[in-house]
Design an enzyme around this catalytic site. Structure first.
Site, mmCIF file in Angstrom:
data_model
loop_
_atom_site.group_PDB
_atom_site.id
_atom_site.type_symbol
_atom_site.label_atom_id
_atom_site.label_comp_id
_atom_site.label_asym_id
_atom_site.label_seq_id
_atom_site.Cartn_x
_atom_site.Cartn_y
_atom_site.Cartn_z
ATOM 1 N N TYR A 52 0.862 -1.189 0.000
ATOM 2 C CA TYR A 52 0.000 0.000 0.000
ATOM 3 C C TYR A 52 0.896 1.236 0.000
ATOM 4 C CZ TYR A 52 -4.015 -2.985 1.117
ATOM 5 O OH TYR A 52 -5.008 -3.943 1.081
ATOM 6 N N GLU A 53 0.406 2.330 -0.603
ATOM 7 C CA GLU A 53 1.272 3.494 -0.801
ATOM 8 C C GLU A 53 1.641 4.195 0.501
ATOM 9 O OE1 GLU A 53 -1.137 5.611 -3.554
ATOM 10 O OE2 GLU A 53 -2.314 6.614 -2.024
ATOM 11 N N SER A 54 0.981 3.837 1.601
ATOM 12 C CA SER A 54 1.379 4.385 2.905
ATOM 13 C C SER A 54 2.717 3.811 3.359
ATOM 14 C CB SER A 54 0.301 4.073 3.933
ATOM 15 O OG SER A 54 -0.008 2.692 3.926
ATOM 16 N N GLY A 55 3.275 2.867 2.618
ATOM 17 C CA GLY A 55 4.602 2.344 2.950
ATOM 18 C C GLY A 55 4.584 0.973 3.582
ATOM 19 N N HIS B 105 1.333 11.662 -5.653
ATOM 20 C CA HIS B 105 1.995 11.348 -4.381
ATOM 21 C C HIS B 105 3.511 11.200 -4.539
ATOM 22 C CE1 HIS B 105 -1.592 11.105 -2.165
ATOM 23 N NE2 HIS B 105 -1.761 9.804 -2.062
#
Lengths: 262, 291
Positions: A52-55, B105
């Protein structure tokens, strides 16, 4: 599908999940992509790597995340890295097999709009959330899949705004643009599955879900939809697939209170 | 050495000025809500607000007329839908027109990295085929001097002030961030001044090796504000208040309802403890989310 014991959203999610192979590294968008990717992990693909792009890398949430950065994703991940790192080393570094995206609008070449509805960017009819991670996911993953409910509102002849690249203008235009990867290889909808024509790259209906007719798919598309010579029929959900998906949604609803995932 | 530890109202009063470029970061985790409310209480105006994911706190700042422009890459109320004050500002210019500078992003993260690195610009393999560069003059391209490849280039972000929230600080003001760390380190190091609110100030940080620690000497102010990230969450302290995020939708949909809510609970209270009490908020314990 009046006599079916499942919904059109369920068959869409299940059919998308079936395509995700065990061991695949999948960069997952929030919402429907996340539901399908986690269903795959809970059924036939326990070793799928969800990013997920939150890391969060190797995320194994017990309930579906409501936001892309829920604590649930971090708590059960193999590792948690910063946002600059996830986009630089892991995405632009070429380590993602499948970028799995949702969209507000797609066109016949699988290009995506998540920015505005209406043709004046400065004065939009509807302001959508915007790009998020999608432009780079779409142009750096080895391939991308799009999951979206199919209608004339979502399958448009011309995007109001091209946020994230698909097959651009068709043919070899994507390859010439500098985008990496194969681009959209599947668009999974509540009616069926579309795949790009090998030469023109135009999305072609290649499968329809049980109880759906070609006419319905054509009527729910804003351009003259091409239909494959041999059309596959999606297998109906198995009892196990349905039960796993419904359990996941039930656990999710309980954990998040009254908020639904749809 | 003067202590960096001070009340939040003092930190905002000293460092956040009208016309500043302010970044508040926290990638759905550790969002500095209490600090955002304090900026609203102190009625800062003409701000350029920077944030990858403007959500409820920026909806509030925009709706209260604090911002003249917004630099961002995704704006919404995660899991709920639109942020209505943001949309009203863009679609109808209320309460004032909002200039937007829109990115992805990956690019925003890179712009902060460039800012933190003292470099003038960031480079990325991005925006291929996208319409975004047509509407944002800051998205340009550069030719790699080694391979000839065309790549996207965007200017570094160096905010006047970056504001973040973290779990804890020690008495010197060294800060530890746990869980999803987002872009906070980069945003802090890119800024001319950084304000950090924390859940608690402790005698010893006991930070595991390689964890995300911001030393006191790169920060301007450290402020103890328990539940300062509500309704987002603080990993290990409390969970996300999904009910509040959902309740925000009808509150923010209507201009008058929004203004009345902000007047009563933010402008009508003197600090975050007062806000929580006024709004009837009891943050959800960790067990409710992870139990």
């Amino acid at each position: 599908m009046a006599d079916a014991n499942y919904t059109s959203t369920e068959i869409m999610t299940i059919e998308a999940a079936r395509r995700l192979k065990n061991g695949t590294v999948c960069f997952v968008g929030i919402g429907m992509p996340s539901a399908a990717a986690n269903l795959a992990r809970l059924t036939h693909a326990p070793e799928v790597v969800l990013i997920y792009e939150s890391g969060t890398i190797g995320a194994k949430p017990r309930v579906l995340p409501l936001s892309i950065g829920d604590g649930e994703l971090a708590e059960y991940a193999d590792t948690v890295v910063s946002v600059p790192e996830i986009f630089r080393y892991w995405l632009q570094g070429g380590r993602v097999d499948v970028g799995f995206l949702g969209a507000a609008q797609v066109d016949r070449f699988g290009n995506i709009n998540t920015t505005v509805v209406g043709n004046d960017y400065a004065k939009p009819k509807v302001r959508l959330p915007g790009a998020g991670g999608a432009p780079e996911i779409a142009s750096n993953a080895k391939e991308t899949w799009i999951i979206i409910k199919q209608s004339k509102r979502t399958f448009v002849p011309k995007l109001d705004f091209l946020t994230s690249v698909g097959h651009l203008d068709g043919g070899d235009s994507r390859a010439r643009s500098g985008a990496r990867g194969a681009g959209p290889t599947a668009v999974i909808t509540d009616l069926g599955v579309l795949a790009p024509d090998p030469v023109s790259r135009e999305l072609t209906l290649v499968a329809i879900h049980p109880g759906i007719t070609v006419e319905q798919a054509v009527a729910s598309t804003g351009w003259d939809l091409k239909v494959a010579a041999t059309l596959a029929r999606t297998a109906p959900p198995t009892a196990s697939e349905l039960e796993t998906l419904r359990d996941l949604h039930a656990r999710t609803a309980k954990a998040h209170g009254t908020l639904a995932m749809e | 050495m003067t202590s960096k530890i001070m009340p939040l109202a003092e930190a905002v009063g000293r460092f956040v000025k009208d016309g500043h470029t302010i970044a508040m970061e926290g990638f759905t985790h550790l969002i500095p809500f209490a600090a955002g409310h304090e900026v609203i209480r102190q009625a800062r105006r003409e701000l350029t607000l920077v944030r990858m994911t403007p959500d409820i706190i920026y909806d509030q700042l925009i709706g209260m007329g604090c911002a003249k422009s917004l630099v961002f890459s995704w704006g919404g109320n995660p899991g709920v839908g639109s942020i209505h004050r943001f949309r009203d500002a863009i679609e109808n210019g209320w309460p004032r027109p909002l200039a937007i500078q829109e990115h992805s992003h990956a690019d925003m993260a890179g712009r902060y990295q460039a800012g933190a690195s003292g470099l003038p610009f960031s480079v990325l393999r991005g925006y291929v085929g996208s319409d975004l560069p047509k509407h944002n003059p800051n998205i340009r391209s550069i030719t790699c001097p080694f391979t000839g490849e065309r790549l996207a280039a965007t200017p570094a972000i160096n905010p006047d002030v970056t504001v973040i929230h973290a779990q804890k600080a020690d008495r010197e003001g060294n800060v530890l961030i746990i869980g999803i760390v987002g872009v906070q380190k980069e945003a802090v190091l890119a800024a001319k001044a950084a304000i950090v609110t924390v859940e608690e100030i402790v005698d010893r940080l006991e930070a595991p090796m390689n964890s995300c620690v911001l030393p006191h000497w790169v920060l301007a102010a450290v402020c103890e504000v328990p539940y300062g990230a509500h309704p987002s969450y603080a990993h290990g302290y409390y969970g996300r208040d999904n009910a509040f995020c959902k309740a925000w939708d009808p509150i923010s949909r209507d201009r008058d309802t929004f203004l009345a809510w902000m007047k009563e609970h933010v402008l009508g209270t003197k600090d975050h403890a007062g806000f929580l009490k006024s709004a009837g908020i009891t943050p959800i314990g960790r067990d409710a989310i992870h139990g």
